[in-house]
Design a protein around this motif. Sequence first.
Motif, short mmCIF file in Angstrom:
data_model
loop_
_atom_site.label_atom_id
_atom_site.label_comp_id
_atom_site.label_asym_id
_atom_site.label_seq_id
_atom_site.Cartn_x
_atom_site.Cartn_y
_atom_site.Cartn_z
N GLN A 36 0.81 -1.23 0.00
CA GLN A 36 0.00 0.00 0.00
C GLN A 36 0.85 1.28 0.00
O GLN A 36 0.40 2.31 -0.50
CB GLN A 36 -0.94 0.01 1.20
N ALA A 172 0.01 0.55 -3.95
CA ALA A 172 -1.17 -0.15 -4.46
C ALA A 172 -1.95 -0.69 -3.26
O ALA A 172 -1.80 -1.86 -2.88
CB ALA A 172 -0.76 -1.28 -5.40
N VAL A 174 -4.68 -2.30 -1.17
CA VAL A 174 -5.77 -3.24 -1.40
C VAL A 174 -6.97 -2.80 -0.56
O VAL A 174 -6.86 -2.63 0.66
CB VAL A 174 -5.34 -4.67 -1.06
N THR A 188 -7.75 -2.62 -5.79
CA THR A 188 -6.92 -1.59 -5.18
C THR A 188 -7.64 -0.25 -5.19
O THR A 188 -8.61 -0.06 -5.93
CB THR A 188 -5.57 -1.44 -5.90
#
Length: 391
Positions: A36, A172, A174, A188
């Motif tokens: 992330q 990215a 989730v 995402t």
Amino acid sequence: MEDSQFDVIIVGAGVMGSATAYQAAKRGLRTLLLEQFDFLHHRGSSHGESRTIRLTYPQHHYYPLVNESYKLWKEAQAQVGYQVYFEAHHLDMGQGDLPELRSLVHYCQKHRIPFQLLNRDQVAEKFSGSIDIPEDWVGLANEHGGVIKPTKAVAMFQALAYKYGAVLRDNAEVTDIKKKEGGVVVFTGSGEKFSGKKCVVTAGGWVSKLVKTVSGVELPIKPLETHVYYWRIKEGHEGKFAIGSGFPTFASPGKAFVYGTPTLEFPGLIKVAVHGGDPCDPDKRPWGPGIMMNELKEWIQKRFSGMVDSSAPVVKQSCMYSMTPDEDFVIDFLGGEFQNDVVIGGGFSGHGFKMAPVIGRILTEIAVDGETKGVDIKPFRIRRFQITSKI
């Protein structure tokens, strides 16, 4: 890459996720590792300069994990070409009648780990006068200690995963995981989605938030903010505490569980800290003061015979634990509608880093094969907690 098909999608690229990506890619599986934040960020649990590796545990179910990890650390660093594991002796010390110390003696005997049980004079002699324990304490010394370089280790697993063909994506986040026929779809925050036959969630301090969002299941894994401190060694004594000098990694159970490592990352400084921390929201960290600072200062003053300046630490670093109520890990299928398609690796409780290579192997095996070899993971099953779904 939208709706790309992978064999394994790993959510969270700390040491556990990165080790899993390496193990999965090495098996020839189409592997995607999602993070992330930036790779190697400092907001989680896998950054920093050093982690202890030790073989001694009061709980016998950790022996096969740590024992295999020593071998796997060496294998991985041989492949990448640089060192992340530095060998040292290890010393557990505390009051002779402490149940924890007795458990460690029994552990060494059961697993045939050579050890020395030392009194005050013997500890001073073995470690060149750098460690002074009270008369009613004992030291339990063995050769299976060491220091792992965490940020470097995470980078190593990511480099090896990439070498074996894994796709690595950072920034990215989730936001959801949905069941579909033959696997899962991972979404995402930027609107991308990825299809995978299996998904492994290794989201550290965020694992409970994500699992609740995805499934409604509330895992009793609590994020804690903890602090690591480095203390200045007084002039003329630096050599006694350096790695390679014979000075050990150490742990001392008691009112405050104190642990530390030899000088390695910062010349002239020694790392000494307290195991534990304060509950926090991983997205709203207080970056607050440490716990039990007075007890820690007193411990340092007494144990190192005044050779370390205990007035204040000169470097402070903050990171997170993800704690379970029993401080054992969570390694299990999420179950429910996901059945065996989503695997959780979490709750490593501030002591799992050393076992990352073998946990990566285990998470890959249970995701892909449905079981793992050589290690009993019953102590890490979710069902040991009274879990109720909120759906």
